[in-house]
Design a protein around this motif. Structure first.
Motif, PDB file in Angstrom:
ATOM      1  N   ALA A  86       0.812  -1.213   0.000  1.00  0.00           N
ATOM      2  CA  ALA A  86       0.000   0.000   0.000  1.00  0.00           C
ATOM      3  C   ALA A  86       0.847   1.265   0.000  1.00  0.00           C
ATOM      4  CB  ALA A  86      -0.931   0.009   1.216  1.00  0.00           C
ATOM      5  N   THR A  87       2.011   1.206   0.615  1.00  0.00           N
ATOM      6  CA  THR A  87       2.855   2.394   0.734  1.00  0.00           C
ATOM      7  C   THR A  87       3.951   2.457  -0.317  1.00  0.00           C
ATOM      8  OG1 THR A  87       4.384   1.289   2.257  1.00  0.00           O
ATOM      9  CG2 THR A  87       2.496   2.450   3.232  1.00  0.00           C
ATOM     10  N   LEU A 144      21.054  -9.798  -0.532  1.00  0.00           N
ATOM     11  CA  LEU A 144      21.948  -8.991   0.293  1.00  0.00           C
ATOM     12  C   LEU A 144      22.132  -7.587  -0.271  1.00  0.00           C
ATOM     13  CD1 LEU A 144      23.692  -9.111   2.852  1.00  0.00           C
ATOM     14  CD2 LEU A 144      25.601  -9.832   1.407  1.00  0.00           C
ATOM     15  N   ASP A 145      22.022  -7.452  -1.589  1.00  0.00           N
ATOM     16  CA  ASP A 145      22.216  -6.130  -2.188  1.00  0.00           C
ATOM     17  C   ASP A 145      21.077  -5.168  -1.856  1.00  0.00           C
ATOM     18  OD1 ASP A 145      20.315  -7.451  -3.710  1.00  0.00           O
ATOM     19  OD2 ASP A 145      21.057  -6.711  -5.635  1.00  0.00           O
ATOM     20  N   ARG A 146      19.975  -5.694  -1.305  1.00  0.00           N
ATOM     21  CA  ARG A 146      18.866  -4.824  -0.900  1.00  0.00           C
ATOM     22  C   ARG A 146      18.974  -4.380   0.558  1.00  0.00           C
ATOM     23  NH1 ARG A 146      13.376  -6.098  -4.202  1.00  0.00           N
ATOM     24  NH2 ARG A 146      14.326  -7.068  -6.032  1.00  0.00           N
ATOM     25  N   VAL A 147      19.930  -4.922   1.279  1.00  0.00           N
ATOM     26  CA  VAL A 147      20.086  -4.609   2.695  1.00  0.00           C
ATOM     27  C   VAL A 147      21.117  -3.499   2.857  1.00  0.00           C
ATOM     28  CG1 VAL A 147      20.647  -5.511   4.985  1.00  0.00           C
ATOM     29  CG2 VAL A 147      19.513  -6.989   3.302  1.00  0.00           C
ATOM     30  N   VAL A 148      20.762  -2.488   3.636  1.00  0.00           N
ATOM     31  CA  VAL A 148      21.698  -1.400   3.936  1.00  0.00           C
ATOM     32  C   VAL A 148      21.724  -1.187   5.444  1.00  0.00           C
ATOM     33  CG1 VAL A 148      21.385  -0.247   1.723  1.00  0.00           C
ATOM     34  CG2 VAL A 148      19.927   0.381   3.659  1.00  0.00           C
ATOM     35  N   TRP A 149      22.881  -0.788   5.941  1.00  0.00           N
ATOM     36  CA  TRP A 149      23.018  -0.473   7.365  1.00  0.00           C
ATOM     37  C   TRP A 149      23.131   1.032   7.521  1.00  0.00           C
ATOM     38  CZ3 TRP A 149      24.376  -5.070   5.365  1.00  0.00           C
ATOM     39  CH2 TRP A 149      24.055  -6.215   6.111  1.00  0.00           C
ATOM     40  N   LEU A 150      22.316   1.581   8.416  1.00  0.00           N
ATOM     41  CA  LEU A 150      22.261   3.020   8.631  1.00  0.00           C
ATOM     42  C   LEU A 150      22.943   3.386   9.944  1.00  0.00           C
ATOM     43  CD1 LEU A 150      18.496   3.672   7.702  1.00  0.00           C
ATOM     44  CD2 LEU A 150      20.491   3.645   6.175  1.00  0.00           C
ATOM     45  N   ASP A 151      23.504   4.577   9.982  1.00  0.00           N
ATOM     46  CA  ASP A 151      24.107   5.109  11.198  1.00  0.00           C
ATOM     47  C   ASP A 151      23.133   5.984  11.979  1.00  0.00           C
ATOM     48  OD1 ASP A 151      26.642   3.928  10.707  1.00  0.00           O
ATOM     49  OD2 ASP A 151      27.073   5.523   9.268  1.00  0.00           O
ATOM     50  N   ALA A 152      22.050   6.401  11.322  1.00  0.00           N
ATOM     51  CA  ALA A 152      21.050   7.250  11.967  1.00  0.00           C
ATOM     52  C   ALA A 152      19.718   7.043  11.265  1.00  0.00           C
ATOM     53  CB  ALA A 152      21.472   8.722  11.891  1.00  0.00           C
ATOM     54  N   LEU A 153      18.646   7.481  11.906  1.00  0.00           N
ATOM     55  CA  LEU A 153      17.333   7.381  11.281  1.00  0.00           C
ATOM     56  C   LEU A 153      17.302   8.211  10.011  1.00  0.00           C
ATOM     57  CD1 LEU A 153      14.986   7.742  14.402  1.00  0.00           C
ATOM     58  CD2 LEU A 153      15.323   5.681  13.009  1.00  0.00           C
ATOM     59  N   PRO A 154      16.623   7.731   8.970  1.00  0.00           N
ATOM     60  CA  PRO A 154      16.503   8.525   7.748  1.00  0.00           C
ATOM     61  C   PRO A 154      15.646   9.763   7.997  1.00  0.00           C
ATOM     62  CG  PRO A 154      15.105   6.581   7.640  1.00  0.00           C
ATOM     63  CD  PRO A 154      15.926   6.435   8.872  1.00  0.00           C
ATOM     64  N   GLY A 155      15.832  10.780   7.172  1.00  0.00           N
ATOM     65  CA  GLY A 155      15.061  12.007   7.332  1.00  0.00           C
ATOM     66  C   GLY A 155      13.582  11.808   7.096  1.00  0.00           C
ATOM     67  N   SER A 156      13.225  10.919   6.185  1.00  0.00           N
ATOM     68  CA  SER A 156      11.828  10.575   5.937  1.00  0.00           C
ATOM     69  C   SER A 156      11.766   9.118   5.525  1.00  0.00           C
ATOM     70  CB  SER A 156      11.216  11.474   4.861  1.00  0.00           C
ATOM     71  OG  SER A 156      11.870  11.264   3.618  1.00  0.00           O
ATOM     72  N   PHE A 157      10.579   8.516   5.728  1.00  0.00           N
ATOM     73  CA  PHE A 157      10.486   7.079   5.492  1.00  0.00           C
ATOM     74  C   PHE A 157       9.048   6.710   5.171  1.00  0.00           C
ATOM     75  CE2 PHE A 157       9.980   2.652   6.830  1.00  0.00           C
ATOM     76  CZ  PHE A 157      11.061   2.056   6.208  1.00  0.00           C
ATOM     77  N   ASN A 158       8.894   5.795   4.201  1.00  0.00           N
ATOM     78  CA  ASN A 158       7.609   5.164   3.897  1.00  0.00           C
ATOM     79  C   ASN A 158       7.768   3.658   4.048  1.00  0.00           C
ATOM     80  OD1 ASN A 158       6.234   7.550   3.115  1.00  0.00           O
ATOM     81  ND2 ASN A 158       7.205   7.451   1.096  1.00  0.00           N
ATOM     82  N   HIS A 240       4.353   7.665   5.612  1.00  0.00           N
ATOM     83  CA  HIS A 240       3.215   6.809   5.271  1.00  0.00           C
ATOM     84  C   HIS A 240       3.600   5.368   5.606  1.00  0.00           C
ATOM     85  CE1 HIS A 240       0.214   5.245   1.990  1.00  0.00           C
ATOM     86  NE2 HIS A 240      -0.256   5.085   3.217  1.00  0.00           N
ATOM     87  N   GLY A 241       2.874   4.761   6.520  1.00  0.00           N
ATOM     88  CA  GLY A 241       3.184   3.386   6.899  1.00  0.00           C
ATOM     89  C   GLY A 241       2.903   3.147   8.360  1.00  0.00           C
ATOM     90  N   LEU A 242       3.670   2.255   8.959  1.00  0.00           N
ATOM     91  CA  LEU A 242       3.409   1.948  10.360  1.00  0.00           C
ATOM     92  C   LEU A 242       4.686   1.576  11.092  1.00  0.00           C
ATOM     93  CD1 LEU A 242       3.422  -1.410  10.904  1.00  0.00           C
ATOM     94  CD2 LEU A 242       1.325  -1.246   9.600  1.00  0.00           C
ATOM     95  N   VAL A 243       4.625   1.769  12.397  1.00  0.00           N
ATOM     96  CA  VAL A 243       5.645   1.322  13.326  1.00  0.00           C
ATOM     97  C   VAL A 243       5.083   0.103  14.034  1.00  0.00           C
ATOM     98  CG1 VAL A 243       7.017   1.903  15.357  1.00  0.00           C
ATOM     99  CG2 VAL A 243       6.465   3.681  13.672  1.00  0.00           C
ATOM    100  N   LEU A 244       5.830  -1.006  14.010  1.00  0.00           N
ATOM    101  CA  LEU A 244       5.387  -2.242  14.648  1.00  0.00           C
ATOM    102  C   LEU A 244       6.409  -2.625  15.704  1.00  0.00           C
ATOM    103  CD1 LEU A 244       3.053  -4.343  14.360  1.00  0.00           C
ATOM    104  CD2 LEU A 244       4.624  -5.729  13.002  1.00  0.00           C
ATOM    105  N   MET A 245       5.997  -2.564  16.976  1.00  0.00           N
ATOM    106  CA  MET A 245       6.876  -2.845  18.094  1.00  0.00           C
ATOM    107  C   MET A 245       6.419  -4.112  18.833  1.00  0.00           C
ATOM    108  SD  MET A 245       9.393  -0.733  18.439  1.00  0.00           S
ATOM    109  CE  MET A 245       9.953   0.785  17.654  1.00  0.00           C
ATOM    110  N   VAL A 366      -3.379   2.936   5.857  1.00  0.00           N
ATOM    111  CA  VAL A 366      -2.709   1.640   5.689  1.00  0.00           C
ATOM    112  C   VAL A 366      -3.729   0.536   5.940  1.00  0.00           C
ATOM    113  CG1 VAL A 366      -0.409   2.484   6.333  1.00  0.00           C
ATOM    114  CG2 VAL A 366      -1.940   1.626   8.103  1.00  0.00           C
ATOM    115  N   PRO A 367      -3.544  -0.635   5.318  1.00  0.00           N
ATOM    116  CA  PRO A 367      -4.489  -1.723   5.540  1.00  0.00           C
ATOM    117  C   PRO A 367      -4.510  -2.151   7.006  1.00  0.00           C
ATOM    118  CG  PRO A 367      -3.015  -2.181   3.684  1.00  0.00           C
ATOM    119  CD  PRO A 367      -2.457  -1.001   4.396  1.00  0.00           C
TER     120      PRO A 367
END
Length: 381
Positions: A86-87, A144-158, A240-245, A366-367
């Motif tokens: 959906a996102t 594996l080429d789709r996986v990235v490691w981040l040092d900080a949260l991205p500025g925006s995210f969907n 746009h999306g969700l946080v799942l904890m 979101v669904p």
């Protein structure tokens, strides 16, 4: 009896202890417990999560759900696939542990034809990042080429932000409610070791939170401002999306129940749960249960809408865990028995099924997640 650490491990803990003692001295002889917990867990090269000891699985200090069975990650993949569609978004996993969950989620999303363009991992530990890469290289090398490691949260995210046993490891404030009001519990160095000492609460936010709870003294518990701050940051960045904890914890009325008057802070060392958070700093995990009512409030303040809160058992069963288990033939005893035993641990009320909760915080349309189709406890928050 607790297992004895190796000579090298003991030397490492002594280095961590010395650094913590120096930190206390530099602060004038007292630091809040949250500062002690943060350094013990995350001090660069020394903290529990940043040094190289084995943490997950039977050789470590605790076993997480992804380590028990790939069915956990596969079920989560089914749960989040509709949101990804959906996102048009990605997955961002916080604190990815050994990388097992990422591997299982990616593998199942592949089978569902729902792979995101990117699976991002945010982890502060260089050691764990290396282990995650190793796990992914072995399990899903083609992705594996789709996986990235981040040092900080991205500025925006969907997409979907996923956190399994992340909130419990954030440094919590300890508060002691006394006859004269709430005070902050901190750590001092006394007689060659760490000890407790209470001070007036200087932080106005913490003081207001403590006073609002109005607990009957004597009462000791946690208020996790760091968890609130993380949720606020996620809300600021999610478009746009969700946080799942997923974590162990309670709604506020259960968290601060009179019978829980000594709080939820625990130390974990070689599969032993301890009440002493000063045991072998740097070698011992420190955790506090999650106040999900506070997480929901923090989410709403950051523009997120709580869309579901339920037990892990209810969420996994609603999301198709049983159906995935049945794809393993009962005739294959070597595969069937370990999987059924693992599933039992995941959903049994006496194991992880009830203590662990799942919360979803959404932004935008979101669904509805199938995991909350029955047993949604949002009303209890």
């Amino acid at each position: 009896m607790l297992p004895a650490p190796s000579t090298d491990a003991l030397a490492h803990s002594q280095r961590v202890t010395a650094q913590l003692a120096a930190q206390i001295a530099a602060a004038g002889g007292w630091i809040p417990f949250s500062q002690f917990m943060e350094a013990a867990l995350y001090a660069p090269g020394l903290g529990y999560y940043t040094a190289g000891t084995t943490k997950f699985g039977m050789a470590g200090d605790f076993v997480t759900a992804p380590e028990l069975t790939p069915l956990f990650g596969r079920t989560l993949a089914h749960a989040i696939a509709p949101t990804l569609a959906a996102t048009g978004g990605e997955v961002l996993e916080l604190g990815a542990g050994s990388g097992r969950l990422a591997a299982d989620v990616l593998g199942e999303l592949d089978r569902l034809g729902a792979l995101p363009a990117r699976y991002a991992i945010l982890d502060v530990s260089a050691d764990l990042r290396a282990r995650q890469r190793q796990t992914l290289e072995h399990a899903v090398p083609q992705w594996l080429d789709r996986v990235v490691w981040l040092d900080a949260l991205p500025g925006s995210f969907n997409g979907v932000i996923l956190g399994n046993e992340v909130l419990d490891a954030l440094p919590a404030e300890l508060v002691h409610w006394t006859d004269t009001g709430p005070v902050q519990r901190g750590v001092v160095w006394r007689n060659g070791g760490f000890d407790w000492a209470d001070r007036p609460i200087a932080d106005p936010v913490l003081r207001l939170r403590a006073e609002a709870l109005d607990l009957v003294p004597p009462y000791l518990s946690e208020i996790n401002l760091a968890a609130d701050a993380l949720i606020a940051s996620l809300g600021d960045r999610l478009r746009h999306g969700l946080v799942l904890m997923i974590d162990y914890g309670f709604a506020a009325h259960e968290y601060y129940h009179p019978q829980r008057h000594m709080g939820t802070l625990r130390a974990h060392f070689r599969h032993h749960a301890l009440d002493d958070p000063f045991h072998l700093p740097g070698l011992t995990d420190l955790t506090a249960h999650v106040d999900f009512s506070a997480i929901a409030r923090a989410g709403m303040a950051a523009g997120l809408a709580p869309s579901g809160y339920t037990s892990q058992a209810s969420f996994l069963l609603n999301s198709g865990l049983t159906e995935l288990l049945m794809q393993t033939s009962p005739a294959d005893a070597a595969a069937w028995l370990p999987q059924t035993n693992a599933v039992q641990r995941l959903v049994s009320p006496a194991e992880m099924g009830e203590l662990f909760k799942v919360m979803a915080l959404a932004k935008g349309e979101v669904p509805a997640l199938a995991g909350f189709a029955s047993g949604n406890r949002l009303h209890a928050l």
